[in-house]
Scaffold this active site. Structure first.
Site, short mmCIF file in Angstrom:
data_model
loop_
_atom_site.label_atom_id
_atom_site.label_comp_id
_atom_site.label_asym_id
_atom_site.label_seq_id
_atom_site.Cartn_x
_atom_site.Cartn_y
_atom_site.Cartn_z
CG HIS A 306 39.90 49.04 51.30
ND1 HIS A 306 38.37 49.32 51.18
CD2 HIS A 306 39.36 47.63 50.70
CE1 HIS A 306 37.61 48.22 51.03
NE2 HIS A 306 37.84 47.17 50.16
CG ASP A 363 44.06 41.97 48.12
OD1 ASP A 363 43.77 40.23 47.93
OD2 ASP A 363 43.80 42.84 47.21
N1 ACO Z 1 49.24 53.06 44.25
C1 ACO Z 1 48.74 54.45 43.54
N2 ACO Z 1 48.34 55.71 43.73
C2 ACO Z 1 46.56 55.05 44.81
C3 ACO Z 1 46.46 53.45 44.55
C4 ACO Z 1 47.61 52.79 45.35
N3 ACO Z 1 47.53 51.17 45.35
N4 ACO Z 1 45.26 53.66 44.99
C5 ACO Z 1 44.52 54.61 45.22
N5 ACO Z 1 45.47 55.23 44.12
C6 ACO Z 1 45.20 57.27 44.26
C7 ACO Z 1 44.79 57.11 43.03
O1 ACO Z 1 45.82 57.52 41.76
C8 ACO Z 1 44.16 59.09 43.56
O2 ACO Z 1 44.77 59.83 43.53
P1 ACO Z 1 44.77 61.51 43.47
O3 ACO Z 1 43.55 61.78 44.42
O4 ACO Z 1 45.79 61.93 42.93
O5 ACO Z 1 43.30 61.57 41.88
C9 ACO Z 1 43.63 58.51 44.93
O6 ACO Z 1 44.52 57.01 45.79
C10 ACO Z 1 42.37 57.84 45.15
O7 ACO Z 1 42.26 56.27 44.58
P2 ACO Z 1 40.99 56.36 44.06
O8 ACO Z 1 40.89 55.55 43.09
O9 ACO Z 1 39.98 57.65 43.22
O10 ACO Z 1 40.77 55.06 45.20
P3 ACO Z 1 38.40 54.21 44.18
O11 ACO Z 1 38.51 53.75 45.80
O12 ACO Z 1 38.75 55.02 43.03
O13 ACO Z 1 39.51 52.63 44.18
C11 ACO Z 1 41.21 50.49 44.79
C12 ACO Z 1 40.02 51.37 45.58
C13 ACO Z 1 40.83 50.42 43.50
C14 ACO Z 1 41.20 50.18 45.58
C15 ACO Z 1 42.56 51.59 44.83
O14 ACO Z 1 43.31 52.04 45.41
C16 ACO Z 1 43.68 50.75 43.75
O15 ACO Z 1 43.50 50.49 42.77
N6 ACO Z 1 44.72 50.07 44.63
C17 ACO Z 1 45.32 49.06 44.42
C18 ACO Z 1 44.61 47.90 43.54
C19 ACO Z 1 44.12 46.33 44.80
O16 ACO Z 1 45.08 46.89 45.85
N7 ACO Z 1 43.66 46.11 44.73
C20 ACO Z 1 42.63 44.72 46.00
C21 ACO Z 1 41.81 46.16 46.66
S1 ACO Z 1 40.97 45.25 48.21
C22 ACO Z 1 40.20 43.81 47.51
O17 ACO Z 1 39.20 44.61 46.16
C23 ACO Z 1 39.73 42.64 47.80
#
Ligand code: ACO
Length: 428
Positions: A306, A363
């Site tokens: 998140h 979620d």
């Molecule tokens: N699985 C694997 N790796 C992940 C995940 C995940 N679910 N989420 C984040 N990471 C990793 C990224 O690859 C990144 O790694 P790095 O530092 O080696 O490059 C690091 O964790 C930081 O992630 P970001 O993508 O920069 O985080 P951001 O804040 O931009 O994105 C998000 C947040 C979109 C929720 C992300 O965690 C994600 O895609 N999660 C899966 C989708 C999801 O569950 N979305 C629902 C969110 S809650 C809502 O909207 C109601």
């Protein structure tokens, strides 16, 4: 004396005010930065930008706290009442008894769709994604209720908000019935908010769907936990659209579009698809964790991570408990819950997830509760939209009521070609 930040750019030094929120969150007010220095701030994806001051929802992502108008969300779970939370979010305090009854009556009197809109459903392809139907039909309220396009007083706001909050259920249920080729079931004025939605989804013309208290409570809980989450992607969209003084219906329809994406509300569908994939023998939980860690795979562990929570999402905590309770009450044995628990356990012990502070989000467990209630996967994000509607409306209203609101207009750092000359086509 009020605290200030001092910014040194070359030999120019400027002072910028620091504003402090009621929970101690501090922000540098850069409103005068460009006029004083010519500089803008650069914050791609707005991970560190406050775009408004708000009194609606407080999140402390490090501590895993979520409060609506100051009340921790855990306090709404005992006898969950979504309509009370709707009032709280929109009007800023809990409703009194003589306020909630007419408010509920307003929903009853607005539950039907305009006959023209109902007929439109017949022309929608049967396999149309329900989120596309929902955003389109919400937007169509703009032409069925043109008298509410400009909101000048509290009465017209109430009328517009009630139409959105009430009709969104009917639109969602009709989208589902249309996809199955089933006749539409009209709202029942005797039923409360959540029961009425389930009735329109699952009753038949010859048989009323029985909504038990357990089912009604579970849906109230799901809607409450989704009701607002301050400046997330869809809410920022609603505010962005509303900032141009676009009407409330169009602004909320835009919110549905933003919510649809798999990185936002659409993640609840992805989670269940992932769990089903694991269950049907395609992938083992350990393999799933490995894939999520390998950037080459282009796979994410949906329902994890998140932007704001760097700790357990408090909504996921409540829903995890609710899963056990609801499944036991409804005597549902869902193997996907066991898989979800195993994935969570593996992830929380894995340094990749621990180091990046990736915890289950709302979620991760919401789909399992919705499945237990009989809601099909392609309606999960639609249910999220119904739950989020009060948040969008409250945030739109807060912006609309603020006399200092201006159109939102971010800036950019241009990296394209320098000035160039047009070349006529025969000379290219
Ligand atoms: N699985 C694997 N790796 C992940 C995940 C995940 N679910 N989420 C984040 N990471 C990793 C990224 O690859 C990144 O790694 P790095 O530092 O080696 O490059 C690091 O964790 C930081 O992630 P970001 O993508 O920069 O985080 P951001 O804040 O931009 O994105 C998000 C947040 C979109 C929720 C992300 O965690 C994600 O895609 N999660 C899966 C989708 C999801 O569950 N979305 C629902 C969110 S809650 C809502 O909207 C109601």
């Amino acid at each position: 004396m009020a605290e200030k930040a001092v910014l040194q750019v070359g030999d120019q030094s400027i002072e910028l005010p620091i504003i402090e929120g009621v929970e101690g969150e501090r922000a540098i007010d850069i409103t005068s930065l460009r006029s004083e220095t010519g500089l803008i701030t650069y914050d791609p994806s707005m991970g560190n930008t406050g775009v408004c001051q708000s009194e609606i929802t407080f999140i402390d992502g490090d501590k895993g706290i979520l409060r609506y108008r100051g009340i921790p969300i855990e306090q709404f779970t005992q006898s969950p009442n979504f309509v009370e939370v709707v009032w709280l979010l929109i009007f800023g305090r809990l409703p009194k008894l003589d306020e909630i009854t007419p408010f509920s009556e307003l929903f009853t009197s607005n539950a039907l769709l305009h006959e023209g809109l109902r007929l439109q459903y017949n022309d929608i392809p049967k396999d149309a994604p329900p989120m596309a139907i929902l955003s389109a039909t919400l937007n169509s309220l703009s032409y069925y209720h043109q008298e509410l396009l400009s909101i000048e007083d509290s009465k017209s706001f109430m009328q517009a908000a009630a139409r959105l909050l009430s009709k969104v259920r009917t639109m969602a249920a009709f989208a589902y019935r249309r996809s199955l080729g089933l006749p539409f079931i009209y709202p029942d004025p005797q039923l409360r908010y959540c029961a009425n939605f389930l009735h329109m989804m699952f009753s038949q013309p010859y048989q009323q769907f029985e909504v038990t208290q357990e089912i009604e409570d579970a849906l109230n809980l799901v809607f409450i936990l989704h009701a607002d989450h301050e400046q997330n992607c869809s809410t920022s969209t609603v505010r962005m659209v509303g900032s141009s003084q676009a009407n409330l219906f169009a602004s909320c329809a835009a919110g549905v579009c933003a919510l649809w994406g798999p990185l936002h509300g659409g993640a609840n569908v992805k989670v269940i698809e992932m769990l089903e994939g694991i269950h049907s023998g395609g992938i083992k939980p350990k393999e799933c964790i490995r894939m999520a860690k390998d950037k080459e795979e282009g796979f994410r562990l949906y329902g994890f991570g998140h932007r704001v929570y760097k700790n357990f999402d408090p909504r996921a905590r409540v829903l995890k408990e609710a899963c056990d309770k609801v499944l036991a009450q409804l005597q549902v044995n869902d193997p996907l819950l066991d898989i979800a628990r195993e994935l969570e356990e593996l992830a929380l012990e894995d340094s990749y997830f621990v180091d990046r502070k990736l915890y289950p989000n709302v979620d991760f467990y919401s789909g399992i509760v919705l499945r237990a209630l009989g809601i099909p996967t392609n309606m999960f994000t639609v249910c999220f939209s119904i739950g989020r509607m009060p948040g969008w409306i409250a945030q739109w209203k807060e912006q609309h009521d603020n006399p200092n609101s201006r159109i939102q207009r971010p800036r950019q750092v241009y990296m394209g070609p320098k000035e160039n000359n047009y070349v006529p086509i025969h000379k290219r």
